[in-house]
Design an enzyme around this catalytic site. Structure first.
Site, PDB file in Angstrom:
ATOM      1  N   GLY A  16     -46.033 -51.358  20.003  1.00 45.49           N
ATOM      2  CA  GLY A  16     -47.095 -52.250  19.919  1.00 45.49           C
ATOM      3  C   GLY A  16     -47.744 -52.500  20.011  1.00 45.49           C
ATOM      4  N   LYS A  41     -41.895 -43.129  13.954  1.00 42.00           N
ATOM      5  CA  LYS A  41     -42.554 -42.575  15.164  1.00 42.00           C
ATOM      6  C   LYS A  41     -41.041 -41.961  15.935  1.00 42.00           C
ATOM      7  CE  LYS A  41     -47.153 -44.858  15.116  1.00 42.00           C
ATOM      8  NZ  LYS A  41     -47.678 -45.644  15.769  1.00 42.00           N
ATOM      9  N   GLU A  98     -41.326 -64.160  16.962  1.00 37.83           N
ATOM     10  CA  GLU A  98     -41.476 -65.933  16.995  1.00 37.83           C
ATOM     11  C   GLU A  98     -41.890 -65.762  14.385  1.00 37.83           C
ATOM     12  OE1 GLU A  98     -44.528 -67.934  18.023  1.00 37.83           O
ATOM     13  OE2 GLU A  98     -44.116 -70.244  17.478  1.00 37.83           O
ATOM     14  N   GLU A 212     -36.312 -79.705  25.590  1.00 37.34           N
ATOM     15  CA  GLU A 212     -37.953 -79.838  24.817  1.00 37.34           C
ATOM     16  C   GLU A 212     -36.953 -81.243  23.413  1.00 37.34           C
ATOM     17  OE1 GLU A 212     -39.449 -77.011  21.811  1.00 37.34           O
ATOM     18  OE2 GLU A 212     -40.496 -76.716  24.090  1.00 37.34           O
ATOM     19  N   HIS A 249     -43.298 -75.523  18.597  1.00 36.47           N
ATOM     20  CA  HIS A 249     -42.246 -74.950  18.355  1.00 36.47           C
ATOM     21  C   HIS A 249     -41.465 -75.163  17.236  1.00 36.47           C
ATOM     22  CE1 HIS A 249     -41.572 -73.714  22.833  1.00 36.47           C
ATOM     23  NE2 HIS A 249     -42.444 -72.549  21.893  1.00 36.47           N
TER      24      HIS A 249
END
Lengths: 292, 370
Positions: A16, A41, A98, A212, A249
């Site tokens: 990627g 691949k 994510e 957080e 988030h």
């Protein structure tokens, strides 16, 4: 989870665009990237490294077990990639993707538990051992941000983690291990597990815990922090965030009185952890506690 | 994504849990027509908020006329800031017992958690911890019958097998729909012994939306301001706030921290905006949305790149500079991946240096907004 320079790393999804850029950075920095996986691949070379159809196939080609898998595949493929890595016998899995469905996350975390493997993430920026290696999306190669030293850093966020490491290094401190744990509501290595890991790490003398709002992970970590002899300082992002909104988030949301800044600060302070109002104050507080 | 009661209950029904007969009404006449069919009924405001009963948004109606009156009254209400646009009209149930039950994603056990309590009607945060039965579930195994047998207490006057069957079906509804939360409150035992879900709250995991396209249209759209809607269209997360310091930063954690620092130094942030990940090339749109808020008196640009490169983000913003032409003072802080290149770009384009630290830039932006 900590990854050191001697450990081998397999990048799942290596072909990627993002994965190519970061695999190259990792290898240049010293991470032992042995190759990657892309089921479509198999057999090609990418960045001069072999690409296998699965982690299981990659493992068959090695003399020794693969130490670590780094997952950078689109969200719908994460579950099968992790199960593949577990089947290949890999015991450390770092998931950068994510927006992975939480039911998928719970599924592979259960499988990882059974296999005795550790998972970091999903939605982590990765982990760094300055001067040796890194796995993920972190600017480990920026000498203003990362230098070897004795501070262990735990962060849910990559950008904020980067700022904290920058502040520490600019203040003359160094980093033993950076552990990005990820911003999702359900993650493999939570703040408590990361704290226990740094507690057991010989190179780490003190910890900066970057939390957080949302969830109760910091509160659970506080219980462990109470029994730790290494000093801990903390910064918690989100004091000025409005309740009921997801702050970027998926895990950063205050619901009712759950996940609030005040609740987390209180729990950590009761455990003897200094909670500072801005990240720029972390280096000073660490120096004071280390007596340097 | 949250689902109102009328959109959530069909999922329970599909899993085999009984819900009262009823229908959705958008005006008083529709409510009366439903009541005509159903007999004595309940008229319930449909809003994405709790405590509807306490707010006066739920009423009993024994006749179609009463249903018409109650619907007219409730449809004029606003509950927790949400104007009531529809009411659910359901046949009344004669209640013998009320329970609370839910299945949710639990961060601590890293798996599904089934909750059950004999105190129906009360919110989860009001439940007494001792009265709450908690059953952690391994999502690979699903809910084992033995786990329910062992954990759910014997309750007088309740057919135990029926109750356990409903709880097992609730877990199925949760698992089949990628729920963050599937809650029945109250789950009632009717006087005739039937077990019925009187209410349902469902939150779908946003990350799983793509495999539930059919549900996405039934969920409650997020309440957004004009600018927030613009941000969503472009593809970034923008939240409009009350303050005067505009924030352009990268990554959720750093952006929250930038807002915190603004508050700490005596200012107030005008927005949250995440321009990390793939959004870092959207400099122009980001700048336009942030400056589109008329309350913005100064702009703080704080980039500290990890995955998103500071030079790419800075380049994107500078490229749009002449076109957007910011008329408020702008304070810069730059660090992380590509910071040297970013500094050089800034110097070349605008002839300014970034401030030496995030704190310095925040203080300057707060001062400039006064």
């Amino acid at each position: 989870m900590i990854v050191r320079g001697a450990e081998s790393v397999l990048v799942q999804g290596i072909t990627g665009r993002q994965a190519t850029f970061w695999s190259q950075r990792m290898a240049e920095y010293g991470t032992k990237v042995i190759g990657g996986v892309n089921p479509k691949k198999a057999g090609i070379e990418h960045l001069g490294l072999p690409v296998w159809g699965s982690a299981v196939d990659a493992a068959k080609d090695q003399d020794k077990p693969i130490d670590c898998a780094c997952v950078i595949v689109p969200p719908p493929g994460v579950k099968s990639s992790v199960l593949d890595a577990l089947k290949a016998g890999i015991k450390k899995i770092v998931i950068l993707t994510e927006h992975v469905p939480v039911h998928d996350v719970m599924y592979f975390l259960s499988a990882a538990r059974e296999a005795g493997a550790s998972v970091i993430g999903p939605n982590t920026a990765g982990i760094v051992t300055p001067g040796e290696c890194f796995v993920g999306f972190m600017p480990a190669f920026n000498a203003r941000v990362f230098k070897p030293g004795c501070i262990g850093v735990i962060s849910r966020s990559g950008s904020l983690g980067t700022l904290v490491c920058l502040d520490l290094v600019q203040a003359g401190l160094g980093i033993s291990a950076f552990i990005g744990i990820g911003g999702d509501p359900v993650i493999g290595t939570d703040a408590l597990a990361a704290l226990a890991c740094l507690d057991a790490d010989d190179r780490t003398q003190a910890v900066a815990l970057i939390g957080e709002i949302g969830g109760s992970m910091e509160e659970e970590a506080a219980d462990y922090a109470r029994g730790m002899s290494k000093p801990i300082v903390a910064f918690l992002a989100g004091a000025a965030s409005p309740p009921g909104k997801k702050m970027g988030h998926a895990g950063a949301i205050v619901m009712g009185d759950k996940g609030t800044y005040a609740g987390k600060k209180k729990a950590l302070e009761a455990a003897g952890v200094a909670v500072l109002p801005t990240p720029s104050m972390l280096p000073g507080a660490l120096k004071e506690r280390l007596g340097v | 994504m949250n689902f109102e009661e009328h959109a959530a209950k069909p999922l329970l029904k599909a899993a085999g849990i009984a819900v009262p007969d009823g229908g959705l009404a958008f005006d008083a006449e529709e409510a009366a027509a439903l009541a005509e069919k159903l007999g004595p009924c309940v008229v319930k405001a449909q809003v994405p908020a709790g405590k509807r009963g306490k707010a006066g948004g739920i009423a009993l109606a024994d006749t179609p006329q009463e249903a018409r009156n109650e619907a007219a009254r409730i449809l004029g209400m606003e509950i927790a800031g949400h104007p009531v646009k529809s009411v659910l009209v359901e046949r009344q149930v004669r209640i013998a017992k009320e329970f609370y039950t839910a299945v949710l994603n639990d961060a601590a056990t890293k798996g599904p958690l089934l909750l059950f309590s004999e105190d129906g009607g009360m919110d989860i945060e009001e439940q007494h911890p001792d009265a709450l039965v908690r059953i952690p579930i391994d999502i690979r195994e699903g809910l084992r019958a033995g786990a329910l047998q062992a954990a759910i207490p014997q309750i007088d006057g309740v057919a135990r097998e029926k109750l356990l069957d409903v709880l097992a079906k609730l877990y199925t509804a949760y698992a089949d729909n990628d729920a963050e939360l599937m809650e029945i409150n109250p789950l009632v035992v009717a006087q005739d012994g039937k077990i019925i879900a009187l209410d349902c709250k469902f939150t779908l995991d946003d990350s799983a939306l793509r495999r539930h396209q059919e549900l996405a249209e039934l969920g409650t759209p997020e309440k957004l301001t004009e600018l927030e809607r613009r941000g969503q269209k472009i593809g970034f997360k923008y939240i409009e706030l009350e303050g005067s310091v505009g924030v352009l930063s990268n990554g959720a954690g750093l952006t929250m921290t930038t807002m915190d620092a603004i508050s700490h130094y005596g200012g107030a942030p005008a927005n949250f905006l995440e321009i990390g990940g793939n959004a870092f090339v959207l400099g122009k749109q980001a700048l336009e949305v942030v400056l589109g808020n008329p309350r913005v008196k100064s702009l703080l640009i704080n980039f500290c790149g990890a995955i998103a490169r500071t030079d790419v983000m800075t380049g994107g913003v500078l490229e749009a500079w002449d076109e957007v032409d910011p008329r408020v003072p702008v304070c810069w802080a730059l660090g992380g991946t590509g910071e040297d290149e970013a500094r050089a770009m800034l110097k070349q384009k605008l002839g300014v240096e970034p401030l030496p630290s995030m704190d310095a830039a925040v203080k300057a932006a707060v001062e400039a907004a006064k």
